[in-house]
Design a protein around this motif. Structure first.
Motif, PDB file in Angstrom:
ATOM      1  N   ASP A 141      33.883  44.659  43.000  1.00 15.28           N
ATOM      2  CA  ASP A 141      34.758  44.193  41.938  1.00 15.28           C
ATOM      3  C   ASP A 141      34.194  42.874  41.436  1.00 15.28           C
ATOM      4  N   VAL A 142      33.594  42.892  40.265  1.00 19.32           N
ATOM      5  CA  VAL A 142      32.926  41.719  39.703  1.00 19.32           C
ATOM      6  C   VAL A 142      33.901  40.552  39.555  1.00 19.32           C
ATOM      7  N   SER A 143      35.112  40.804  39.180  1.00 16.76           N
ATOM      8  CA  SER A 143      36.056  39.715  38.976  1.00 16.76           C
ATOM      9  C   SER A 143      36.380  39.022  40.311  1.00 16.76           C
ATOM     10  N   ALA A 144      36.463  39.754  41.406  1.00 14.91           N
ATOM     11  CA  ALA A 144      36.742  39.148  42.715  1.00 14.91           C
ATOM     12  C   ALA A 144      35.575  38.281  43.149  1.00 14.91           C
ATOM     13  N   ILE A 145      34.361  38.769  42.963  1.00 14.91           N
ATOM     14  CA  ILE A 145      33.178  37.980  43.342  1.00 14.91           C
ATOM     15  C   ILE A 145      33.089  36.742  42.468  1.00 14.91           C
ATOM     16  N   ILE A 150      33.448  30.865  41.712  1.00 15.61           N
ATOM     17  CA  ILE A 150      34.050  29.752  40.964  1.00 15.61           C
ATOM     18  C   ILE A 150      34.840  28.849  41.902  1.00 15.61           C
ATOM     19  N   ALA A 151      35.587  29.450  42.847  1.00 18.48           N
ATOM     20  CA  ALA A 151      36.367  28.653  43.802  1.00 18.48           C
ATOM     21  C   ALA A 151      35.441  27.802  44.665  1.00 18.48           C
ATOM     22  N   LEU A 152      34.345  28.382  45.140  1.00 17.97           N
ATOM     23  CA  LEU A 152      33.397  27.617  45.966  1.00 17.97           C
ATOM     24  C   LEU A 152      32.749  26.490  45.168  1.00 17.97           C
ATOM     25  N   LEU A 153      32.397  26.785  43.922  1.00 25.07           N
ATOM     26  CA  LEU A 153      31.825  25.726  43.080  1.00 25.07           C
ATOM     27  C   LEU A 153      32.846  24.619  42.832  1.00 25.07           C
ATOM     28  N   GLY A 154      34.099  25.002  42.587  1.00 25.20           N
ATOM     29  CA  GLY A 154      35.150  24.002  42.357  1.00 25.20           C
ATOM     30  C   GLY A 154      35.353  23.120  43.582  1.00 25.20           C
ATOM     31  N   ILE A 155      35.416  23.728  44.758  1.00 28.30           N
ATOM     32  CA  ILE A 155      35.581  22.957  45.994  1.00 28.30           C
ATOM     33  C   ILE A 155      34.399  22.027  46.195  1.00 28.30           C
ATOM     34  N   SER A 156      33.179  22.527  45.893  1.00 23.48           N
ATOM     35  CA  SER A 156      31.983  21.688  46.042  1.00 23.48           C
ATOM     36  C   SER A 156      32.032  20.490  45.096  1.00 23.48           C
ATOM     37  N   ILE A 157      32.435  20.727  43.865  1.00 25.32           N
ATOM     38  CA  ILE A 157      32.505  19.628  42.889  1.00 25.32           C
ATOM     39  C   ILE A 157      33.558  18.606  43.304  1.00 25.32           C
ATOM     40  N   ILE A 158      34.708  19.078  43.752  1.00 22.82           N
ATOM     41  CA  ILE A 158      35.760  18.150  44.220  1.00 22.82           C
ATOM     42  C   ILE A 158      35.260  17.357  45.420  1.00 22.82           C
ATOM     43  N   GLY A 159      34.574  18.061  46.347  1.00 20.65           N
ATOM     44  CA  GLY A 159      34.038  17.362  47.527  1.00 20.65           C
ATOM     45  C   GLY A 159      33.013  16.315  47.143  1.00 20.65           C
TER      46      GLY A 159
END
Length: 174
Positions: A141-145, A150-159
Motif C-alpha cells: 500500500d503506497v499510501s501506508a509506506i 513522512i512520519a520518520l522524516l518529520g520526527i528527524s527534522i523535529i529532533g
C-alpha cells in the motif's frame, strides 16, 4: 482402348482417403490385350498432439483446461491436460484454434490462440502451449509506506531542530 501406351494418374481421392501420387504406365498390344491396374488409397489419418508445457523447463503440465474450436467457433474438443499430450484424430479438413480456459495451479493463464490447419498436405501437428509460473508480488500500500516515511522524516527534522536549539543554548549561554 486402342493398342498403345497409356498412363493412369489419380487426380482426386475418395472422401477420407489420401491422394495416390503414383503414376502407372501400361501398354496394350496384340499380345497384351488385358491389363489389370490396381490403385490403392491409404485412409487419411489426422493426428494432432497438444501439449501443455512449462515455458522454462519444457516439462508437461497437468491441470490446464484447453478447448479446440473449428473455424466456425464450434468446440471440437474440451479437455484437462495431464503429463501426456492430448491426441485428437480424424479431424476433417479445416482451420482450428486451441485456447486456454484456465491455467494449471501456480501458472499464469496463456491468452494466446494457436491456429493449425488440416488439409491433404498437413495431416499431423504438434501444438505446444506454454505457461509461465505465477510470480508472487506482495501487495504494498503506497499510501501506508509514504505515511511512514513522512512520519520518520518529520520526527528527524523535529529532533534536529531540538538538538540545534539545545546546542545554541549551551554555546551562547543565554
Amino acid at each position: 482402348l486402342a493398342y498403345g501406351s497409356y498412363t493412369i494418374e489419380e487426380i482426386e481421392a475418395p472422401e477420407g482417403y489420401m491422394l495416390n501420387k503414383n503414376i502407372t504406365n501400361f501398354t496394350l498390344s496384340e499380345n497384351q490385350k488385358t491389363i489389370t491396374v490396381n490403385f490403392e488409397n491409404a485412409p487419411k489419418r489426422v493426428v494432432v498432439n497438444i501439449s501443455k508445457l512449462d515455458q522454462n523447463t519444457n516439462q508437461q503440465l497437468a491441470g490446464a483446461v484447453l478447448v479446440v474450436k473449428n473455424a466456425n467457433g464450434v468446440e471440437v474438443a474440451h479437455f484437462t491436460t495431464t503429463e501426456n499430450s492430448y491426441v485428437i484424430t480424424d479431424l476433417p479438413n479445416g482451420t482450428y484454434t486451441v485456447e486456454e480456459i484456465s491455467a494449471p495451479a501456480g501458472y499464469m493463464k496463456n491468452n494466446e490462440k494457436l491456429t493449425f490447419t488440416i488439409d491433404d498436405n498437413h495431416l499431423s501437428h504438434q501444438i505446444n502451449f506454454l505457461n509461465a509460473k505465477e510470480v508472487y508480488v506482495p501487495d504494498t500500500d503506497v499510501s501506508a509506506i509514504s505515511s511512514i516515511i513522512i512520519a520518520l522524516l518529520g520526527i528527524s527534522i523535529i529532533g534536529l531542530g531540538l538538538g540545534y536549539i539545545e546546542y545554541n543554548a549551551k554555546t551562547q549561554k543565554i
